[in-house]
Design a protein around this motif. Structure first.
Motif, PDB file in Angstrom:
ATOM      1  N   ASP A 115       3.272  -2.787  -0.555  1.00  0.00           N
ATOM      2  CA  ASP A 115       2.287  -2.838   0.724  1.00  0.00           C
ATOM      3  C   ASP A 115       1.970  -1.464   1.084  1.00  0.00           C
ATOM      4  OD1 ASP A 115       2.500  -5.497   1.221  1.00  0.00           O
ATOM      5  OD2 ASP A 115       4.272  -5.541   2.630  1.00  0.00           O
ATOM      6  N   ASP A 116       2.596  -0.270   0.766  1.00  0.00           N
ATOM      7  CA  ASP A 116       2.166   0.938   1.244  1.00  0.00           C
ATOM      8  C   ASP A 116       0.856   1.370   0.212  1.00  0.00           C
ATOM      9  OD1 ASP A 116       4.302   0.977   2.889  1.00  0.00           O
ATOM     10  OD2 ASP A 116       5.460   2.403   1.605  1.00  0.00           O
ATOM     11  N   ALA A 117       0.892   0.903  -1.097  1.00  0.00           N
ATOM     12  CA  ALA A 117      -0.163   1.234  -1.888  1.00  0.00           C
ATOM     13  C   ALA A 117      -1.378   0.289  -1.310  1.00  0.00           C
ATOM     14  CB  ALA A 117       0.162   0.830  -3.342  1.00  0.00           C
ATOM     15  N   LEU A 118      -1.034  -0.921  -0.944  1.00  0.00           N
ATOM     16  CA  LEU A 118      -2.219  -1.853  -0.490  1.00  0.00           C
ATOM     17  C   LEU A 118      -2.906  -1.262   0.735  1.00  0.00           C
ATOM     18  CD1 LEU A 118      -3.773  -4.298  -0.403  1.00  0.00           C
ATOM     19  CD2 LEU A 118      -1.771  -5.678   0.737  1.00  0.00           C
ATOM     20  N   TYR A 119      -2.024  -0.688   1.532  1.00  0.00           N
ATOM     21  CA  TYR A 119      -2.337  -0.108   2.919  1.00  0.00           C
ATOM     22  C   TYR A 119      -3.237   1.180   2.529  1.00  0.00           C
ATOM     23  CZ  TYR A 119      -2.262   2.144   7.445  1.00  0.00           C
ATOM     24  OH  TYR A 119      -2.621   2.781   8.537  1.00  0.00           O
ATOM     25  N   ALA A 120      -2.815   2.032   1.601  1.00  0.00           N
ATOM     26  CA  ALA A 120      -3.514   3.119   1.230  1.00  0.00           C
ATOM     27  C   ALA A 120      -5.013   2.549   0.691  1.00  0.00           C
ATOM     28  CB  ALA A 120      -2.820   3.897  -0.011  1.00  0.00           C
ATOM     29  N   ALA A 121      -5.052   1.422  -0.094  1.00  0.00           N
ATOM     30  CA  ALA A 121      -6.352   1.146  -0.690  1.00  0.00           C
ATOM     31  C   ALA A 121      -7.157   0.652   0.477  1.00  0.00           C
ATOM     32  CB  ALA A 121      -6.142  -0.137  -1.599  1.00  0.00           C
ATOM     33  N   LYS A 122      -6.745   0.003   1.423  1.00  0.00           N
ATOM     34  CA  LYS A 122      -7.385  -0.440   2.576  1.00  0.00           C
ATOM     35  C   LYS A 122      -8.253   0.824   3.225  1.00  0.00           C
ATOM     36  CE  LYS A 122      -6.765  -4.967   2.983  1.00  0.00           C
ATOM     37  NZ  LYS A 122      -7.594  -5.992   3.138  1.00  0.00           N
ATOM     38  N   LYS A 123      -7.113   1.804   3.550  1.00  0.00           N
ATOM     39  CA  LYS A 123      -7.668   2.873   4.165  1.00  0.00           C
ATOM     40  C   LYS A 123      -8.683   3.759   3.517  1.00  0.00           C
ATOM     41  CE  LYS A 123      -5.965   5.270   7.384  1.00  0.00           C
ATOM     42  NZ  LYS A 123      -5.150   6.181   8.383  1.00  0.00           N
ATOM     43  N   SER A 124      -8.777   3.667   2.275  1.00  0.00           N
ATOM     44  CA  SER A 124      -9.642   4.585   1.439  1.00  0.00           C
ATOM     45  C   SER A 124     -10.960   3.778   1.362  1.00  0.00           C
ATOM     46  CB  SER A 124      -9.073   5.200   0.302  1.00  0.00           C
ATOM     47  OG  SER A 124      -8.442   4.069  -0.640  1.00  0.00           O
ATOM     48  N   GLY A 125     -11.152   2.733   1.882  1.00  0.00           N
ATOM     49  CA  GLY A 125     -12.536   1.941   1.918  1.00  0.00           C
ATOM     50  C   GLY A 125     -12.475   0.525   1.208  1.00  0.00           C
ATOM     51  N   ARG A 126     -11.206  -0.206   0.901  1.00  0.00           N
ATOM     52  CA  ARG A 126     -11.205  -1.450   0.421  1.00  0.00           C
ATOM     53  C   ARG A 126     -11.767  -1.782  -1.068  1.00  0.00           C
ATOM     54  NH1 ARG A 126     -11.819  -2.034   6.171  1.00  0.00           N
ATOM     55  NH2 ARG A 126     -10.052  -2.934   6.958  1.00  0.00           N
ATOM     56  N   ASN A 127     -11.719  -2.867  -1.550  1.00  0.00           N
ATOM     57  CA  ASN A 127     -12.460  -3.393  -2.790  1.00  0.00           C
ATOM     58  C   ASN A 127     -11.904  -2.267  -3.931  1.00  0.00           C
ATOM     59  OD1 ASN A 127     -13.894  -4.710  -4.679  1.00  0.00           O
ATOM     60  ND2 ASN A 127     -15.538  -3.817  -4.351  1.00  0.00           N
ATOM     61  N   ARG A 128     -10.685  -1.869  -3.851  1.00  0.00           N
ATOM     62  CA  ARG A 128      -9.876  -1.346  -4.879  1.00  0.00           C
ATOM     63  C   ARG A 128      -8.418  -1.450  -5.040  1.00  0.00           C
ATOM     64  NH1 ARG A 128     -12.034   4.129  -2.770  1.00  0.00           N
ATOM     65  NH2 ARG A 128     -13.523   2.825  -2.064  1.00  0.00           N
ATOM     66  N   VAL A 129      -7.952  -0.645  -6.184  1.00  0.00           N
ATOM     67  CA  VAL A 129      -6.573  -0.952  -6.512  1.00  0.00           C
ATOM     68  C   VAL A 129      -5.835   0.259  -6.425  1.00  0.00           C
ATOM     69  CG1 VAL A 129      -4.608  -1.586  -8.384  1.00  0.00           C
ATOM     70  CG2 VAL A 129      -7.109  -2.804  -8.136  1.00  0.00           C
TER      71      VAL A 129
END
Ligand SMILES: [Mg+2]
Length: 454
Positions: free
Chosen positions: A435-449
């Motif tokens: 979840d933390d990694a997913l939150y980071a992916a959202k924060k840094s612009g979405r559409n990423r892993v």
């Protein structure tokens, strides 16, 4: 097979005779000499089978049987009606009263014991299924236990080289309203096409009837078919082998019409009852682990699978990776196009997930637009590549949302976490990392892993 048997008979000599025969085979025997005592004993001792004399002063066997079947506490116990040879009609009357089987006095040991063994087997399968159903999550409706369906005409296959006898038996069956089918139909489980009972003569020259028994019991589609053996004094050994292979019942030659019809009826009821129970258990299991919208596993199943894999990972240090997915800006899909389109997008995303994972991966919908893929045995770097492949499969092709409507560009973000034995068996920690990694992916612009460890 051992078991507890309640013997009900008004005549002492009959009780003693049955007791001796049954105890010699290591059955536990309980005795009752009249109807009211039998009802009390059945409720108190929960026997596996009840042998019930028909002719008794006061409350007769039919009434006892009806009362047993009307009481939820005793309704599931198989009842065998014991009739005299002259009471052909009473067999059918007994079956109408809810009896599961019947035997005729004077007893032949072979018939008595094979029948009891078959009933015990049936009873234990039914009992296990009922227990599994009772413990299997949400309550299941009784809508598909349908008394009419239980007594619908049977579909029967008669396999007998003796053309004359085969014709006679088929004739009996058809005149009673049953359908006779061919052996080829046996594997066909199309609604209303499968067969209920295989009537198999044991005195064959051209082929081995035991092999056919085994084939039926091994075949996925024919396993549930009840096998009724036509047997004589000479081939009783063969009959015993067939019963061990899973045949359900025997009928001695010369075949009596009433007995054949009654046995086909009881075997059909048993086959159908087990089938209904099995379907209910399967559906219960399905209901408790499947997300109804997408058909993916639900959160409950996700947690139990993840716990098991984490536990194993602690023992053998095999990696377990998870990838948490979240559809980007999903709320605006719902707001702009409505919930129906929203649900459609969830389903299409579920399809793309399914198409892009390995067969051993476990794909779950956690809730809302959140999904999780569990990847057993996969280290972190490979899990990131797998998540990236899924991300691309979503972003590469827009989602169709109905004819005549523009397609929809959908993207997903993902967070990957891996346990290589360093964590305890608690899946919550791993889920939080993903979840933390997913939150980071959202924060840094979405559409990423993203993966926090990498
Ligand atoms: Mg009597």
């Amino acid at each position: 097979m051992s078991g507890r048997i309640l013997v009900v008979d008004d005549i002492l000599a009959n009780r003693r005779l049955l007791q001796a025969k049954l105890e010699a085979r290591y059955f536990e025997v309980i005795l009752a000499s009249n109807g009211p005592d039998a009802l009390v004993a059945a409720a108190e001792h929960a026997p596996d089978v009840i042998l019930l004399d028909v002719m008794m002063p006061g409350m007769d066997g039919y009434e006892v049987c009806q009362r047993l079947k009307a009481n939820p506490q005793t309704a599931h116990i198989p009842v065998v009606m014991v009739t005299a040879l002259s009471q052909q009609e009473s067999r059918l009357q007994g079956l109408r009263a809810g009896a599961d089987d019947f035997i005729t006095k004077p007893f032949d040991d072979f018939g008595l014991l094979t029948r009891i063994s078959a009933l015990l087997r049936y009873h234990s399968v039914a009992k296990e299924l009922r227990q599994r159903e009772a413990s299997g999550g949400p309550a299941i409706f009784d809508a598909d236990i349908d008394a009419d369906a239980m007594d619908r005409p049977s579909r029967v296959v008669v396999v007998d080289e003796s053309v004359h006898r085969a014709r006679r038996l088929s004739d009996y069956l058809r005149r009673a309203g049953h359908v006779t089918a061919s052996l080829q139909d046996a594997g066909d489980q199309t609604e209303g096409r499968g067969i209920d009972v295989l009537v198999l003569a044991l005195d064959q020259q051209g082929f081995d009837p035991l092999r056919l028994c085994a084939q039926f019991k091994m075949g996925e589609r024919t396993r549930a078919v009840a096998i009724l053996l036509i047997c004589n004094e000479i081939n009783q050994d063969k009959a015993l082998k067939a019963l061990e292979l899973g045949a359900s019942d025997i009928i001695m030659e010369p075949v009596d019409r009433e007995e054949l019809l009654a046995r086909v009826l009881t075997q059909t009821r048993r086959t159908r009852y087990i089938e209904i129970l099995r379907r209910r258990v399967d559906r219960g299991i399905e209901l408790s682990v499947i997300d109804p919208l997408t058909g993916l596993y639900n959160r409950r199943h996700m947690m139990s699978q993840l716990s098991q894999l984490m536990g194993r990972s602690v023992v053998d240090a095999a990696p377990v990776s998870i990838a948490a997915f979240d559809i980007d800006h999903f709320k605006s899909v719902n707001d702009t196009h409505g919930h129906e389109v929203g649900d459609d997008v969830l389903c299409q995303f579920a399809d793309r997930l399914r198409e892009n994972v390995r067969p051993m991966d476990i794909v779950c919908r956690q809730g809302g637009e959140e999904f999780l893929v569990i990847m057993p045995g996969i280290p972190g770097d490979l899990a990131c590549m797998a998540a990236e492949r899924i991300r691309c499969a979503v972003a590469a092709t827009p989602f169709g949302i109905g004819e005549g409507k523009p397609t929809l560009d959908v993207t997903v973000s993902a967070g990957v976490a891996t346990n290589e034995g360093q964590l305890t068996g608690d899946p919550q920690i791993l889920l939080r990392q993903a979840d933390d990694a997913l939150y980071a992916a959202k924060k840094s612009g979405r559409n990423r892993v993203m993966s926090l460890a990498a």
